[in-house]
Design a protein around this motif. Structure first.
Motif, PDB file in Angstrom:
ATOM      1  N   THR A   6       0.842  -1.198   0.000  1.00 47.41           N
ATOM      2  CA  THR A   6       0.000   0.000   0.000  1.00 47.41           C
ATOM      3  C   THR A   6       0.880   1.252   0.000  1.00 47.41           C
ATOM      4  O   THR A   6       2.035   1.200   0.414  1.00 47.41           O
ATOM      5  CB  THR A   6      -0.953   0.033   1.221  1.00 47.41           C
ATOM      6  OG1 THR A   6      -1.733   1.223   1.172  1.00 47.41           O
ATOM      7  CG2 THR A   6      -0.194   0.027   2.541  1.00 47.41           C
ATOM      8  N   GLU A   7       0.320   2.347  -0.461  1.00 45.46           N
ATOM      9  CA  GLU A   7       1.023   3.616  -0.323  1.00 45.46           C
ATOM     10  C   GLU A   7       0.763   4.143   1.090  1.00 45.46           C
ATOM     11  O   GLU A   7      -0.211   3.738   1.731  1.00 45.46           O
ATOM     12  CB  GLU A   7       0.536   4.628  -1.370  1.00 45.46           C
ATOM     13  CG  GLU A   7      -0.935   4.931  -1.263  1.00 45.46           C
ATOM     14  CD  GLU A   7      -1.419   5.943  -2.285  1.00 45.46           C
ATOM     15  OE1 GLU A   7      -0.712   6.932  -2.521  1.00 45.46           O
ATOM     16  OE2 GLU A   7      -2.513   5.725  -2.829  1.00 45.46           O
ATOM     17  N   GLY A   8       1.627   5.056   1.538  1.00 47.49           N
ATOM     18  CA  GLY A   8       1.432   5.618   2.870  1.00 47.49           C
ATOM     19  C   GLY A   8       2.322   6.827   3.095  1.00 47.49           C
ATOM     20  O   GLY A   8       3.270   7.071   2.345  1.00 47.49           O
ATOM     21  N   VAL A   9       1.972   7.587   4.149  1.00 43.38           N
ATOM     22  CA  VAL A   9       2.768   8.760   4.540  1.00 43.38           C
ATOM     23  C   VAL A   9       3.300   8.498   5.951  1.00 43.38           C
ATOM     24  O   VAL A   9       2.543   8.078   6.830  1.00 43.38           O
ATOM     25  CB  VAL A   9       1.902  10.046   4.529  1.00 43.38           C
ATOM     26  CG1 VAL A   9       2.636  11.218   5.172  1.00 43.38           C
ATOM     27  CG2 VAL A   9       1.471  10.398   3.120  1.00 43.38           C
ATOM     28  N   SER A  56       5.438   7.044   0.377  1.00 43.17           N
ATOM     29  CA  SER A  56       6.119   5.888  -0.223  1.00 43.17           C
ATOM     30  C   SER A  56       5.133   4.771  -0.525  1.00 43.17           C
ATOM     31  O   SER A  56       4.023   4.732   0.003  1.00 43.17           O
ATOM     32  CB  SER A  56       7.181   5.331   0.732  1.00 43.17           C
ATOM     33  OG  SER A  56       8.095   6.314   1.109  1.00 43.17           O
ATOM     34  N   GLN A  57       5.616   3.867  -1.355  1.00 44.19           N
ATOM     35  CA  GLN A  57       4.894   2.621  -1.594  1.00 44.19           C
ATOM     36  C   GLN A  57       5.538   1.591  -0.662  1.00 44.19           C
ATOM     37  O   GLN A  57       6.760   1.397  -0.713  1.00 44.19           O
ATOM     38  CB  GLN A  57       5.084   2.223  -3.070  1.00 44.19           C
ATOM     39  CG  GLN A  57       4.327   0.997  -3.493  1.00 44.19           C
ATOM     40  CD  GLN A  57       2.851   1.288  -3.704  1.00 44.19           C
ATOM     41  OE1 GLN A  57       2.489   2.270  -4.333  1.00 44.19           O
ATOM     42  NE2 GLN A  57       2.001   0.434  -3.165  1.00 44.19           N
ATOM     43  N   THR A  70       8.908  -4.504   4.736  1.00 45.26           N
ATOM     44  CA  THR A  70       9.875  -5.352   4.037  1.00 45.26           C
ATOM     45  C   THR A  70      10.443  -4.656   2.799  1.00 45.26           C
ATOM     46  O   THR A  70      11.533  -4.964   2.360  1.00 45.26           O
ATOM     47  CB  THR A  70       9.262  -6.704   3.636  1.00 45.26           C
ATOM     48  OG1 THR A  70       8.142  -6.449   2.796  1.00 45.26           O
ATOM     49  CG2 THR A  70       8.819  -7.507   4.845  1.00 45.26           C
ATOM     50  N   GLN A  71       9.684  -3.734   2.239  1.00 40.48           N
ATOM     51  CA  GLN A  71      10.170  -2.965   1.080  1.00 40.48           C
ATOM     52  C   GLN A  71       9.556  -1.583   1.140  1.00 40.48           C
ATOM     53  O   GLN A  71       8.419  -1.440   1.606  1.00 40.48           O
ATOM     54  CB  GLN A  71       9.672  -3.578  -0.230  1.00 40.48           C
ATOM     55  CG  GLN A  71      10.437  -4.791  -0.708  1.00 40.48           C
ATOM     56  CD  GLN A  71       9.771  -5.333  -1.971  1.00 40.48           C
ATOM     57  OE1 GLN A  71       9.439  -4.572  -2.886  1.00 40.48           O
ATOM     58  NE2 GLN A  71       9.570  -6.628  -2.000  1.00 40.48           N
ATOM     59  N   CYS A  72      10.254  -0.580   0.630  1.00 39.37           N
ATOM     60  CA  CYS A  72       9.597   0.702   0.427  1.00 39.37           C
ATOM     61  C   CYS A  72      10.278   1.477  -0.682  1.00 39.37           C
ATOM     62  O   CYS A  72      11.495   1.371  -0.890  1.00 39.37           O
ATOM     63  CB  CYS A  72       9.483   1.505   1.708  1.00 39.37           C
ATOM     64  SG  CYS A  72      10.979   2.179   2.316  1.00 39.37           S
ATOM     65  N   GLU A  73       9.454   2.191  -1.416  1.00 42.40           N
ATOM     66  CA  GLU A  73       9.929   2.924  -2.584  1.00 42.40           C
ATOM     67  C   GLU A  73       9.349   4.335  -2.500  1.00 42.40           C
ATOM     68  O   GLU A  73       8.137   4.500  -2.324  1.00 42.40           O
ATOM     69  CB  GLU A  73       9.399   2.217  -3.827  1.00 42.40           C
ATOM     70  CG  GLU A  73       9.909   2.756  -5.135  1.00 42.40           C
ATOM     71  CD  GLU A  73       9.107   2.175  -6.294  1.00 42.40           C
ATOM     72  OE1 GLU A  73       8.913   2.908  -7.279  1.00 42.40           O
ATOM     73  OE2 GLU A  73       8.639   1.010  -6.183  1.00 42.40           O
ATOM     74  N   VAL A  74      10.215   5.344  -2.568  1.00 37.89           N
ATOM     75  CA  VAL A  74       9.766   6.731  -2.411  1.00 37.89           C
ATOM     76  C   VAL A  74       8.881   7.145  -3.593  1.00 37.89           C
ATOM     77  O   VAL A  74       9.258   6.973  -4.745  1.00 37.89           O
ATOM     78  CB  VAL A  74      10.971   7.691  -2.323  1.00 37.89           C
ATOM     79  CG1 VAL A  74      10.514   9.134  -2.233  1.00 37.89           C
ATOM     80  CG2 VAL A  74      11.856   7.348  -1.148  1.00 37.89           C
ATOM     81  N   LEU A  75       7.700   7.676  -3.297  1.00 39.06           N
ATOM     82  CA  LEU A  75       6.849   8.246  -4.345  1.00 39.06           C
ATOM     83  C   LEU A  75       7.039   9.763  -4.380  1.00 39.06           C
ATOM     84  O   LEU A  75       7.102  10.374  -5.419  1.00 39.06           O
ATOM     85  CB  LEU A  75       5.375   7.904  -4.098  1.00 39.06           C
ATOM     86  CG  LEU A  75       5.021   6.412  -4.119  1.00 39.06           C
ATOM     87  CD1 LEU A  75       3.575   6.197  -3.701  1.00 39.06           C
ATOM     88  CD2 LEU A  75       5.258   5.831  -5.507  1.00 39.06           C
ATOM     89  N   HIS A  76       7.093  10.371  -3.189  1.00 38.30           N
ATOM     90  CA  HIS A  76       7.382  11.797  -3.088  1.00 38.30           C
ATOM     91  C   HIS A  76       8.135  12.070  -1.796  1.00 38.30           C
ATOM     92  O   HIS A  76       7.617  11.779  -0.724  1.00 38.30           O
ATOM     93  CB  HIS A  76       6.095  12.622  -3.153  1.00 38.30           C
ATOM     94  CG  HIS A  76       6.374  14.021  -3.589  1.00 38.30           C
ATOM     95  ND1 HIS A  76       7.005  14.919  -2.770  1.00 38.30           N
ATOM     96  CD2 HIS A  76       6.164  14.656  -4.748  1.00 38.30           C
ATOM     97  CE1 HIS A  76       7.159  16.055  -3.421  1.00 38.30           C
ATOM     98  NE2 HIS A  76       6.660  15.929  -4.628  1.00 38.30           N
TER      99      HIS A  76
END
Ligand SMILES: [Zn+2]
Length: 248
Positions: A6-9, A56-57, A70-76
């Motif tokens: 999921t995306e999140g802040v 991030s995702q 376990t993983q995260c990818e920056v969206l903004h």
């Protein structure tokens, strides 16, 4: 479902054990408390995505007590918000309001996109304006929308000497506002701005002209209104338990 994406802040980010962080992340499905393991090590791939206010995702693993990132990818990255003290303070306040006002495990897509939009707006528009916009919108979305059109008590339109009742949640005419301890004056200009902030399209709101005086007025009023709302459920519970105890 042990893994979910999921995306999140990132609302909160505290050091945990030697190299981990304990995060509170706001997602469209609600708040998630999660551990990001080894994230304080320089070579961790998750460092960027777990920074405060970053959008991030995420991929989470549901553990027995806490979730793990376990993983995260920056969206903004919202870097601008961490490099300017005033904007940082406003973002931190919005994050705190979200943490405190939103009940645990309650999905609210609208609220998630409100937070995300306001963080984007906060990069380029006056911080005070964006923060007042966030306050009135979160209040409205959580069901605490104040009555701003007519006197709460007698239903008349109020032209001047307008009072705002912090406990009843809305405006009062001078007659009905007399002797009300928890009411404050609100100027016509500030009331008009508050109505606009609560109802216009978000991207139009940030172009509103809000004078410094009206901004201060709304800042005090909304802050006190929210503080009172935050206490209210607790007081009700205390009152209820008091009643229950006395009835036994
Ligand atoms: Zn009245």
């Amino acid at each position: 479902m042990r893994y979910w994406k999921t995306e999140g802040v990132v609302l909160k980010n505290r050091d945990y054990k030697e190299a981990d962080k304990l995060l509170t992340i706001y997602t469209p499905e609600g708040k998630v408390s999660a551990i990001a393991k080894g994230v304080r090590k320089l070579k961790s791939k998750m460092r960027g995505g777990t920074q405060l206010f970053t959008h991030s995702q995420f991929v989470f693993y549901r553990g027995r007590s806490l979730a793990t990132v376990t993983q995260c990818e920056v969206l903004h990255p919202f870097t601008a918000l961490r490099n300017d003290l005033n904007r940082f303070a406003c973002a931190a306040y919005m994050a705190e309001l979200t943490t405190e006002l939103v009940p645990e495990g309650e999905p609210n897509k609208e609220l998630f996109y409100l937070l995300l939009t306001c963080l984007h707006l906060l990069q380029n528009y006056p911080p005070g304006l964006v923060t007042r916009l966030f306050e009135i919108r979160i209040i409205n979305l959580l069901g605490y929308a104040p009555e701003l059109e007519r006197c709460l008590s007698c239903g008349r339109e109020v032209q001047d000497k307008i009072q705002f009742s912090l406990d009843q949640g809305g405006i009062l005419c001078p007659h009905c506002g007399k002797g009300q301890k928890l009411s404050v004056n609100i100027s016509r200009g500030a009331l008009a701005s508050l109505k606009a902030l609560g109802s216009m399209d978000l991207d139009k709101c940030c172009r509103l002209k809000l004078s410094a005086a009206h901004e201060r007025e709304l800042s005090v009023l909304l802050g006190r209104y929210i503080e009172l709302r935050l206490e209210k459920p607790l007081r009700t519970r205390e009152f209820l338990s008091l009643m229950n105890n006395s009835a036994e």
